[in-house]
Design an enzyme around this catalytic site. Structure first.
Site, PDB file in Angstrom:
ATOM      1  N   HIS A 482      -6.428  16.319   1.808  1.00 29.31           N
ATOM      2  CA  HIS A 482      -7.315  15.245   1.337  1.00 29.31           C
ATOM      3  C   HIS A 482      -6.689  13.877   1.630  1.00 29.31           C
ATOM      4  CE1 HIS A 482     -10.290  13.508  -1.615  1.00 29.31           C
ATOM      5  NE2 HIS A 482      -9.353  12.568  -1.658  1.00 29.31           N
ATOM      6  N   GLU A 483      -5.456  13.685   1.181  1.00 31.05           N
ATOM      7  CA  GLU A 483      -4.814  12.385   1.376  1.00 31.05           C
ATOM      8  C   GLU A 483      -4.550  12.110   2.853  1.00 31.05           C
ATOM      9  OE1 GLU A 483      -5.010  10.434  -0.963  1.00 31.05           O
ATOM     10  OE2 GLU A 483      -5.369  11.896  -2.553  1.00 31.05           O
ATOM     11  N   HIS A 486      -7.587  10.586   4.397  1.00 34.46           N
ATOM     12  CA  HIS A 486      -7.589   9.129   4.210  1.00 34.46           C
ATOM     13  C   HIS A 486      -6.638   8.460   5.202  1.00 34.46           C
ATOM     14  CE1 HIS A 486     -10.092   8.747   0.702  1.00 34.46           C
ATOM     15  NE2 HIS A 486      -9.292   9.434  -0.097  1.00 34.46           N
ATOM     16  N   HIS A 489      -7.978   7.980   8.585  1.00 33.43           N
ATOM     17  CA  HIS A 489      -8.924   6.861   8.599  1.00 33.43           C
ATOM     18  C   HIS A 489      -8.171   5.552   8.847  1.00 33.43           C
ATOM     19  CE1 HIS A 489     -12.967   5.517   6.545  1.00 33.43           C
ATOM     20  NE2 HIS A 489     -12.908   5.195   7.814  1.00 33.43           N
TER      21      HIS A 489
END
Length: 689
Positions: A482-483, A486, A489
């Site tokens: 999940h992290e 990010h 991105h």
């Protein structure tokens, strides 16, 4: 000389953590604010006609070093804080708020921005420039540029108070978390807890110079205890301590602070012409209005509630067999784990040996290489803020022309520097709970140079012991993915302006890349590439992989209701603040989470006083975005599944979405990738079949 005000003499001008002293911060902030104000004054005093270049662009590039130092300071205040840093934060926050207000409410500057905005048709702006102009103008208006002088002063004071009080909220939660520990001498009290966790508790005791074992409220300590401890009274005691964080009448109690924060936000919204703070926030979100958010959450609630009720009935049956007539919230994790084991013959401790942290990290790095041609090389010459932190140089493999018939190994292909990635995985007293991605420096292009980003991932995984490496639960595996989503991105950002770069997107779009990447953890084809026993090297057996896949939606109804509850509570706090005049925080919370409650409510606990996402972080009136983004991620991954999860053409389109940051409307970006708008059915199909 102050190290923070100079150009950093480090690889890639990375933060010189090893040279920064706490006493550097305050003078650096004051000097850099002065320098930034000079840049702003130069824009205002420029006698040439206002243009996109000399106003909007100049503004976008101003304050670069101040942004970098702010990022360093506030990131450390979350990941490696101290009493001294917290004190500095209390001094620095109002100074920065005042500086920000000075710019956003400067009439002469706004008049120049407005002139460019009003005459935008005469400029031949590309799509990104148009977005920058629109966002800059809106930013001024939403910061009070159209207010009279008296109201501008009011808004400035409100913003300062909000800054300080939200900072205090987080400090209270951290102190309340750290203040509690349970010292256990009798090993019988720890029946049911796996040996690896006991070893962790023993290490904690040793660090505190105690015999026996110590349990804390840090998640790697708290969650396993609630999941495995057979001693129901101790589960109750520790759950009660967790539920009373900053809700105990102590100096770290946040109840009054919540009311103060919400009142300030309401005042801010009304000053700016909005009915409430949620209206103010959602104007700049994909969802657009509180009504749309509440309808969205209620639609999911209607679909998920029958599944959640059925799940809790199964847990009640298990508890009844143990003589428990009324199951409580503090029984949930324990019986959910029992049910999971019974259904899938699977438990976290059994899976953990297959997920040592280094292998999981290698896997997520490998996935980034496969999809986006990125490589990761550890750098030991780049300063770090703690010995646990590692730093990686991220490069992009330059794609060869199709005429090149001799493919080289990836490590021999030409590469271009893409980003620095800091990873910080283990709990410390100076680190807040949870997991997050942040940046030390944004990507942007200026004077023909593409200045690359410095990104950080911060987690709270179990530390390695002298005998065992850090082993992750499967949920922690998905957390890391999940992290890292990010982080991608941020790392793949490729925009002109820093304010539109990386994760600078609509808030209900920001969770798409993170939640999207979690999907790979459930794909057998991918899992087999990295889930190997840390001692034997054995690949996770097929039957266990199958069970992980089958268990993907285990307790999905319960988890969905929990997230909906947080979202509804957040939205009601930010639309109905007047009700808090006659209600306690606890009464308000109980009323607006009533629809999702599956267990008896404990009068001694409340989650709002430690709900840092909305009272300290950036999720005020935005917590719904996790579920909103789930619709996006389920739909996006469905597209990958239909074409092959490593399909290079689909990955290339998705990379464009990631690299575009906030340069385009998020729905347009999504449609360019997917070919259509996202469908809520994709989420419902994934969650409930």
């Amino acid at each position: 000389m102050n190290i923070l005000t100079e150009k950093f003499n480090t690889p890639y001008h990375s933060a010189p953590f090893n040279q920064i002293k706490n006493e550097d911060y305050l003078p650096a902030f004051k000097e850099l604010i002065k320098k930034s104000e000079e840049e702003i004054n130069a824009i205002i005093s420029n006698r040439e006609d206002p243009t996109f270049e000399n106003v909007i662009e100049a503004l976008a590039y101003s304050g670069e070093q101040l942004d970098v130092v702010s990022n360093i300071f506030f990131n450390l205040n979350s990941a490696e804080t101290s009493d001294e840093l917290q004190q500095i934060a209390q001094e620095v926050s109002p100074i920065l708020t005042e500086y920000s207000a000075k710019i956003s409410q400067n009439e002469a500057l706004f008049n120049k921005v407005k002139k460019v905005y009003d005459e935008k048709e005469k400029y031949n702006l590309n799509e990104e420039q148009q977005m920058l102009l629109n966002e800059t103008y809106k930013g001024f208006v939403r910061s009070g540029a159209l207010l009279n002088e008296e109201d501008k002063e009011k808004l400035k004071k409100i913003s300062m108070d909000l800054s300080l009080k939200s900072l205090q909220f987080g400090q209270n939660v951290l102190a309340s978390t750290n203040n509690y520990f349970k010292h256990i001498i009798n090993k019988e009290d720890l029946a049911g807890i796996p040996e690896a966790i006991l070893e962790q508790y023993a290490e904690e005791a040793k660090e505190r110079n105690f015999e026996g074992w110590v349990i804390t409220l840090q998640y790697p300590s708290y969650i396993p205890f609630m999941t495995y401890a057979e001693n129901r009274e101790l589960r109750k005691e520790i759950a009660l301590a967790n539920g009373k964080k900053s809700f105990d009448g102590s100096e770290f109690d946040n109840q009054n602070l919540i009311k103060e924060l919400l009142n300030l936000k309401q005042q801010k919204a009304e000053l700016l012409g909005y009915k409430n703070y949620a209206d103010y926030v959602l104007e700049e979100r994909m969802a657009k209005s509180p009504t749309k958010v509440i309808d969205f959450l209620n639609e999911l609630l209607t679909k998920a509630k029958p599944y959640a009720d059925k799940e809790i009935e199964e847990l009640k049956s298990l508890a009844k067999a143990d003589g428990i007539e009324e199951i409580q919230a503090y029984d949930h994790a324990y019986y959910a784990e029992k049910l999971r084991k019974a259904k899938f013959d699977l438990n976290d401790e059994e899976l953990k040996p297959y997920f040592p942290l280094n292998q999981v990290q290698d896997a997520v790095f490998g996935l980034a290489e496969k999809l986006f041609h990125l490589t990761f090389e550890e750098r030991n010459d780049i300063p770090k803020y703690h010995e646990d932190v590692k730093v990686y140089e991220v490069s992009e493999i330059l794609q060869q022309s199709q005429n090149d018939n001799v493919p080289e190994a990836n490590d021999q292909k030409p590469k271009a520097f893409k980003a620095l990635l800091y990873v910080d995985y283990f709990p410390r007293k100076g680190k807040r709970a949870g997991a997050w991605m942040t940046s030390y420096k944004n990507q942007y292009q200026k004077n023909g140079e593409n200045s690359r980003p410095h990104i950080s991932i911060v987690c709270n995984f179990s530390k390695p012991t002298k005998d065992t490496p850090s082993l992750l639960t499967f949920q922690e595996v998905t957390t890391l993915f999940h992290e890292f989503g990010h982080a991608l991105h941020g790392m793949l950002a490729d925009t002109q302006y820093p304010t539109l770069s990386g994760t600078s997107v609509k808030w209900d779009f920001v969770e798409l890349p993170s939640q999207f990447l979690e999907n790979f953890c459930y794909e057998p084809e991918f899992l087999k590439t990295f889930a190997r026993h840390y001692q034997t090297g054995e690949v996770l057996p097929d039957e266990k992989i199958e069970k992980i896949e089958q268990s993907k939606n285990f307790m999905e109804g319960y988890q969905t209701l929990r997230q909906i509850g947080f979202g509804l509570l957040d939205m009601n706090y930010h639309t109905k603040v007047a009700e808090l005049e006659n209600k306690s925080v606890k009464e308000f919370e109980d009323e607006y989470t009533k629809a999702i409650q599956l267990y008896p409510v404990n009068p001694e606990t409340a989650m709002s006083p430690s709900f840092s996402h909305i009272f300290q972080g950036g999720y005020s009136a935005g917590y719904y975005s996790y579920k909103w983004a789930e619709v996006l991620d389920a739909d996006a991954f469905q597209h990958f599944k239909e074409n092959g999860i490593f399909n290079p053409e689909v990955a290339a389109k998705y990379k464009i979405l990631l690299s575009s940051g906030g340069t385009k409307d998020p729905m347009e970006l999504y449609k360019s990738f997917r070919g259509s708008e996202p469908k809520v059915e994709s989420l419902l199909k994934r969650a409930f079949g």
